[in-house]
Design a protein around this motif. Structure first.
Motif: not given
Length: 304
Positions: A116-118, A138-139, A142, A200, A203, A206-207
């Motif tokens: 997972p990107a997160i 991170i974006t 994702a 995107s 994530c 979340s970031a």
């Protein structure tokens, strides 16, 4: 106006009515359940009502902080998504067209893609000097893999006859790439872009909640920590609206870029010809034995 056009217009109006009535019905049900503090397994007594959320949204829209957070999130999405689009299309095309790229990048993609990107937040914090760069990273991560995988599949699914035709006419590898491969793969590429823009947003929010200083996700998390539930729902509504708008923009761009492709037409009434198909040309008569003999290829001479 013909009866068929009248039916088509009535169907379109009915569909628009359903699309408007569906969210209104959901909002009405939300208002009803929260107003009466319904507690039947699902607990709505602490949920804010629609009126409270609308009032909080009206208050937030008039503040500079709201628009500042909106701008930060949109900038992060724009930079990260554009990087993912460029890298994903380039890497996906390379993996599909080159054995070396498939052998080098293929295993790395398959190993990193399920992460997972997160979960890359610690990696971003360790590698990049600022939180802003980490959120963009991170974006980008994702959206990268949906675009890459869709591009790879779209390029591999192309009919090789098109490429052979360009090569036969004297075209080089660059001509094949820009005249056949990329235009032919555009529908699959935009499918990946449409999925990537949605991932995107998931994530980036979340970031921002974890390591951001500004942004819609950061502000939503701050509202939760101070028990401002109407503010939390304002953030959720803002995220949903932004995600819908950006996804619609990507899909609209995809339809415009691929406008030259043939579109499926709706069948006519009672199994008749498709609407908009026009008058078809008369069918050619079946070939006769004489015509087959006339176009028969000459036999190859035996090789000595």
């Amino acid at each position: 106006m013909s009866a068929e056009s009248h039916r088509t217009g009535a169907t379109s109006a009915g569909r628009r009515l359903v699309r408007v009535a569906s969210p209104l019905a959901a909002l009405g049900l939300w208002q009803l359940l929260t107003s009466y503090d319904v507690d039947l397994w699902l607990r709505f007594e602490q949920f804010p009502t629609v009126v409270e959320v609308a009032s909080a949204l009206g208050d937030r829209i008039g503040t500079e902080t709201y628009w500042q957070d909106l701008g930060h999130s949109l900038r992060r999405i724009a930079v990260g998504f554009l990087l993912a689009a460029v890298l994903g299309v380039a890497a996906g095309t390379a993996v599909a067209r080159s054995r070396w790229a498939a052998d080098i990048l293929g295993p790395l993609v398959e190993v990193v893609r399920p992460i997972p990107a997160i979960a890359l937040v610690p990696v971003a914090i360790l590698l990049l000097p600022t939180n802003e760069q980490g959120i963009v990273f991170i974006t980008c991560a994702a959206a990268l893999f949906p675009v890459l995988v869709s591009t790879r599949h779209a390029v591999r699914a192309l009919n090789p006859v098109w490429e052979e035709a360009v090569l036969t006419l004297g075209g080089g590898r660059a001509r094949v790439l820009f005249s056949v491969v990329l235009p032919g793969a555009l529908p699959g590429i935009f499918s990946g872009l449409s999925v990537g823009i949605g991932v995107s947003w998931i994530c980036v929010i979340s970031a921002e909640m974890i390591s951001g200083e500004y942004g819609v996700g950061y502000r939503t998390w701050q509202d939760y920590t101070v028990v401002d539930y109407p503010g939390v729902f304002v953030g959720m509504a803002t995220i949903g609206a932004l995600g819908w708008l950006t996804s619609t923009a990507v899909e609209t761009l995809g339809r415009r870029v691929t406008a030259w492709l043939p579109r499926p037409t709706a069948p006519g009434p009672a199994g008749g010809p498709a609407r908009g198909a026009g008058t078809s040309a008369p069918a050619a008569p079946p070939p006769t034995s004489a015509s087959v003999s006339a176009v028969r290829r000459p036999e190859k001479e035996p090789v000595p």
